[in-house]
Design an enzyme around this catalytic site. Structure first.
Site, PDB file in Angstrom:
ATOM      1  CE  LYS A 112      24.296  88.442  74.504  1.00 31.42           C
ATOM      2  NZ  LYS A 112      24.822  89.756  74.215  1.00 31.42           N
ATOM      3  CE  LYS A 195      19.373  89.053  68.723  1.00 32.68           C
ATOM      4  NZ  LYS A 195      19.594  90.065  69.707  1.00 32.68           N
ATOM      5  CE  LYS A 198      27.403  92.070  68.322  1.00 27.67           C
ATOM      6  NZ  LYS A 198      27.701  93.450  68.022  1.00 27.67           N
TER       7      LYS A 198
HETATM    8  P1  TYM Z   1      24.499  95.588  69.576  1.00 26.13           P
HETATM    9  O1  TYM Z   1      25.911  96.023  69.504  1.00 26.13           O
HETATM   10  O2  TYM Z   1      24.191  94.167  69.871  1.00 26.13           O
HETATM   11  O3  TYM Z   1      23.735  95.946  68.246  1.00 26.13           O
HETATM   12  C1  TYM Z   1      23.788  97.242  67.676  1.00 26.13           C
HETATM   13  C2  TYM Z   1      22.447  97.605  67.083  1.00 26.13           C
HETATM   14  O4  TYM Z   1      22.054  96.656  66.085  1.00 26.13           O
HETATM   15  C3  TYM Z   1      20.723  96.247  66.304  1.00 26.13           C
HETATM   16  N1  TYM Z   1      20.551  94.870  65.796  1.00 26.13           N
HETATM   17  C4  TYM Z   1      19.593  94.489  64.919  1.00 26.13           C
HETATM   18  N2  TYM Z   1      18.613  95.169  64.308  1.00 26.13           N
HETATM   19  C5  TYM Z   1      17.823  94.476  63.448  1.00 26.13           C
HETATM   20  N3  TYM Z   1      17.977  93.156  63.179  1.00 26.13           N
HETATM   21  C6  TYM Z   1      18.954  92.442  63.775  1.00 26.13           C
HETATM   22  N4  TYM Z   1      19.107  91.151  63.487  1.00 26.13           N
HETATM   23  C7  TYM Z   1      19.822  93.112  64.698  1.00 26.13           C
HETATM   24  N5  TYM Z   1      20.871  92.704  65.446  1.00 26.13           N
HETATM   25  C8  TYM Z   1      21.310  93.794  66.102  1.00 26.13           C
HETATM   26  C9  TYM Z   1      20.541  96.334  67.804  1.00 26.13           C
HETATM   27  O5  TYM Z   1      19.184  96.413  68.160  1.00 26.13           O
HETATM   28  C10 TYM Z   1      21.316  97.585  68.142  1.00 26.13           C
HETATM   29  O6  TYM Z   1      20.515  98.730  67.966  1.00 26.13           O
HETATM   30  N6  TYM Z   1      22.896  97.004  74.084  1.00 26.13           N
HETATM   31  C11 TYM Z   1      23.194  97.501  72.754  1.00 26.13           C
HETATM   32  C12 TYM Z   1      24.302  98.532  72.717  1.00 26.13           C
HETATM   33  C13 TYM Z   1      24.096  99.737  73.552  1.00 26.13           C
HETATM   34  C14 TYM Z   1      23.176 100.798  73.310  1.00 26.13           C
HETATM   35  C15 TYM Z   1      23.426 101.752  74.332  1.00 26.13           C
HETATM   36  C16 TYM Z   1      22.183 101.005  72.369  1.00 26.13           C
HETATM   37  C17 TYM Z   1      24.831 100.102  74.649  1.00 26.13           C
HETATM   38  N7  TYM Z   1      24.413 101.280  75.092  1.00 26.13           N
HETATM   39  C18 TYM Z   1      22.666 102.925  74.405  1.00 26.13           C
HETATM   40  C19 TYM Z   1      21.433 102.174  72.466  1.00 26.13           C
HETATM   41  C20 TYM Z   1      21.680 103.102  73.458  1.00 26.13           C
HETATM   42  C21 TYM Z   1      23.646  96.319  71.907  1.00 26.13           C
HETATM   43  O7  TYM Z   1      24.022  95.304  72.417  1.00 26.13           O
HETATM   44  O8  TYM Z   1      23.705  96.529  70.604  1.00 26.13           O
END
Ligand code: TYM
Length: 332
Positions: A112, A195, A198
């Site tokens: 990023k 993957k 967004k």
């Molecule tokens: P975020 O908001 O980007 O995504 C939310 C969840 O979706 C999963 N994900 C996917 N799984 C499978 N295939 C895909 N193409 C795909 N794209 C997204 C992500 O792995 C995630 O589980 N950093 C985290 C948010 C966060 C978090 C936390 C997660 C903040 N604090 C504490 C767990 C525990 C994130 O950016 O998720």
């Protein structure tokens, strides 16, 4: 009951199919067997510039979708991260335990910040994974249901928990990643080498849960498939087709072998047509229920406030112990 915690960013007007299949779907299942905490991580959503009006809307949209897919505030604690100030407070302590080089090695940060340019990327983006560690450790979570892309952040979280425990005495549960292999990485419909995401996917490559069903159906039908015509699962040779099969299985509960058998002698077009229908039937009620929740924002905010209070009771207990262990004076 063992405890789980996970979070999702309110950085889009809809979850995409990767978010749902990779993570949120498991959250719904885990609320039956675990003491479950789920948060909309709005602090994480301001690392790259944002519009306050849009953020507030997206925070509610995220919460409404979580309710619409089946999170039940009676069975889990659903809350908004910024309403529990302990997240930011613990993050600072963990920031001070994290090496600069260690944080620099986080691949999501590298990707990023490379995109934004090193001068423009915020310090918030740099410490993002440490805030994520705070989210998890505050609740003494045993497991963290996420997609594959979060594995490295989970490793950092475990390292920080162990480091703190070694320095200041056993305080944190060291959490495990809970990653369901089959759906851990849903790929982009136009480019199965990346993957679904967004930030990186083109509009045609990403299925938004709240989109018009007809629009999603069209995207499935125009998904990139591979050369050949036979339908079988082979992520190496047929990554596009295999991704569609993964989605199909996950949405119907049918096994891969069963689908392969059902489509013997049929073509990619038949599979896509059926999957488009499966997907739209799946998404339609979610979309409707999400709009119902959004029609009553006062009630939605009330649900979130109640969740925030429950979360705070746990988070403040952990933070108090942390502050004491590291030598801060007790609050007046
Ligand atoms: P975020 O908001 O980007 O995504 C939310 C969840 O979706 C999963 N994900 C996917 N799984 C499978 N295939 C895909 N193409 C795909 N794209 C997204 C992500 O792995 C995630 O589980 N950093 C985290 C948010 C966060 C978090 C936390 C997660 C903040 N604090 C504490 C767990 C525990 C994130 O950016 O998720």
């Amino acid at each position: 009951r063992p405890r789980v915690l996970s979070g999702i960013q309110p950085t889009a007007d809809s979850f995409h199919l990767g978010n749902y299949l990779g993570a949120v779907r498991n959250w719904v299942a885990l609320q039956e067997t675990h003491d479950a905490f789920y948060c909309v991580v709005d602090l994480h959503a301001i690392t790259a510039g944002h519009d306050p009006v849009v953020l507030r809307r997206r925070t509610r949209v995220a919460a409404a979708q979580l309710l619409a897919v089946g999170l039940d505030p009676e069975r889990c604690t659903l809350f908004v991260q910024s309403q529990v100030p302990e997240h930011a407070q613990l993050a600072w302590v963990l920031d001070c335990l994290t090496g600069f080089g260690e944080a620099s090695r986080m691949t999501q940060f590298k990707d990023k910040s490379a995109k934004q340019g090193a001068e423009r990327a915020s310090v918030g983006l740099f410490v993002y994974p440490i805030l994520q560690a705070a989210d998890i450790l505050l609740y003494q979570a045993d497991a963290v249901p996420v997609g594959e892309d979060q594995r490295q952040h989970l490793e950092l979280t475990r390292d920080l928990a162990q480091r703190f425990n070694n320095l200041f005495g056993a305080t944190f549960t060291v959490p495990e990643a809970y990653i369901v292999r089959d759906t851990a990485k849903i790929t982009d419909l136009q480019d199965p080498s990346i993957k679904m995401s967004k930030s990186a996917s083109s509009p045609a490559g990403i299925i938004e849960l709240l989109d018009e069903p007809a629009k999603s159906a069209k995207k499935i039908k125009s998904a990139v498939t591979d050369t050949g015509r036979e339908i079988y699962y082979d992520p190496e040779q047929k990554p596009g087709l295999s991704n569609l099969l993964t989605i199909y299985c996950a949405l119907t509960g049918r096994a891969i072998d069963e689908l392969v058998e059902a489509y013997a002698g049929k073509g990619y077009g038949d599979l896509k047509k059926d999957l488009a229908e499966v997907l739209t039937e799946f998404a339609r009620p979610i979309r409707e229920r999400t709009h119902l929740y959004l029609d009553d924002p006062a009630q939605l905010d009330k649900v979130l406030a109640a969740g925030g209070e429950r979360a705070r009771a746990v988070a403040s207990t952990t933070l108090r112990t942390v502050y004491d262990r590291i030598g801060f004076l007790a609050p007046a």
